[in-house]
Design a protein around this motif. Structure first.
Motif, PDB file in Angstrom:
ATOM      1  N   GLN A 140     103.609  13.164  79.470  1.00  0.00           N
ATOM      2  CA  GLN A 140     104.275  13.058  81.332  1.00  0.00           C
ATOM      3  C   GLN A 140     101.943  13.105  81.450  1.00  0.00           C
ATOM      4  O   GLN A 140     101.880  11.644  82.726  1.00  0.00           O
ATOM      5  N   ILE A 141     100.826  13.473  81.194  1.00  0.00           N
ATOM      6  CA  ILE A 141     100.363  13.263  81.749  1.00  0.00           C
ATOM      7  C   ILE A 141      99.954  11.883  81.292  1.00  0.00           C
ATOM      8  O   ILE A 141      99.135  11.018  81.293  1.00  0.00           O
ATOM      9  N   ASP A 142     100.031  11.333  80.200  1.00  0.00           N
ATOM     10  CA  ASP A 142      99.511  10.269  79.050  1.00  0.00           C
ATOM     11  C   ASP A 142     100.404   9.404  80.071  1.00  0.00           C
ATOM     12  O   ASP A 142      99.413   8.187  80.123  1.00  0.00           O
ATOM     13  N   ALA A 143     101.385   9.300  80.568  1.00  0.00           N
ATOM     14  CA  ALA A 143     101.891   7.623  81.061  1.00  0.00           C
ATOM     15  C   ALA A 143     101.248   7.793  82.439  1.00  0.00           C
ATOM     16  O   ALA A 143     101.197   6.864  82.663  1.00  0.00           O
ATOM     17  N   SER A 144     100.701   8.953  83.084  1.00  0.00           N
ATOM     18  CA  SER A 144      99.962   8.700  84.523  1.00  0.00           C
ATOM     19  C   SER A 144      98.624   8.097  84.500  1.00  0.00           C
ATOM     20  O   SER A 144      98.049   7.440  84.989  1.00  0.00           O
ATOM     21  N   LEU A 145      98.218   9.059  83.169  1.00  0.00           N
ATOM     22  CA  LEU A 145      96.846   7.271  82.728  1.00  0.00           C
ATOM     23  C   LEU A 145      96.894   5.850  83.406  1.00  0.00           C
ATOM     24  O   LEU A 145      96.290   5.420  83.674  1.00  0.00           O
TER      25      LEU A 145
END
Length: 242
Positions: A140-145
């Motif tokens: 989810q962090i990677d997708a947020s970036l």
């Protein structure tokens, strides 16, 4: 560490009687006097607590101050249009279900990447910072970036509800996620279910720069008064940082 005070549940009490008091905007001003660094409010689609007028009155009251407004909202067209009119400092995009009592988990950014890229672009072009309320999950962090978020707010609800050995397990998930997000260049916030006891471990995580807390502060305000309830939470998180 900054403390964002969520004023939703002042409005919850008002809406229980559909009257004019207690006024969440007045509550926001008391919270600021007591040390709040930000005012957070969630304009839900069903308007169960905060109303549109509250947002615009708050914007007017704080226009000559340095206190930012953080608008929590579902990533819908209606809410985007309201945000583009109100221009809060930050919008925090959250999942929303009509039947839930409170937000039950983080936004699934992974499954919404194409939609969120365009949605976030319009907000940022208007000068609004965008934070995504997510579970402590690397994907989810990677997708947020990938979708262009400025920040992530880590959902601390599972930690707050954990017992026994699961407390440490959930705390480690949050620490790992906060460290990873910070290394990737995101601002890192946290919130949900935090109170005077469980907030200490979260406040010690150096990568987290802001906490957004509402229910516990408003609940304790019944006994302590709102000024003292905010002041006590601010003192606890400040002392936890050393």
């Amino acid at each position: 560490m900054r403390l964002g005070v969520n004023i939703d549940h002042i409005a919850t009490l008002r809406e229980a009687r559909k009257t004019v008091e207690p006024d969440p905007v007045k509550g926001a001003l008391i919270a600021i006097e007591a040390g709040a660094d930000q005012i957070t409010l969630h304009l839900r689609e069903d308007r169960r607590h905060i109303q549109d007028e509250d947002l615009f009155r708050l914007k007017c009251e704080l226009k000559d101050t340095q206190i930012p407004i953080n608008l929590e909202m579902a990533p819908t067209l209606e809410m985007k249009n309201i945000a583009l009119e109100a221009l809060p400092n930050t919008t925090t995009l959250v999942p929303e279900k009509r039947q839930e009592i409170t937000t039950e988990g983080g936004l699934d950014v992974v499954s919404m990447k194409d939609y969120l890229k365009e949605y976030i672009r319009e907000l940022k072009e208007s000068g609004i910072k965008v934070s995504l309320f997510i579970d402590p999950d690397i994907q989810q962090i990677d997708a947020s970036l990938e979708v262009g978020a400025d920040a992530v707010e880590i959902h601390t609800g599972e930690y707050a509800n954990a017992y026994g050995k699961n407390v440490e397990k959930e705390l480690e998930r949050i620490k790992k996620a906060a460290k990873y997000a910070k290394e990737k260049g995101l601002a890192v916030y946290a919130g949900h279910g935090l109170n005077y006891e469980n907030v200490v471990n979260i406040a010690k995580i150096k990568e987290i720069e802001e906490l957004n807390i509402g229910h516990s502060i408003i609940a304790n305000a019944i006994f302590l008064g709102l000024y003292q309830a905010v002041k006590k939470m601010k003192e606890i998180i400040t002392n936890a940082r050393g």
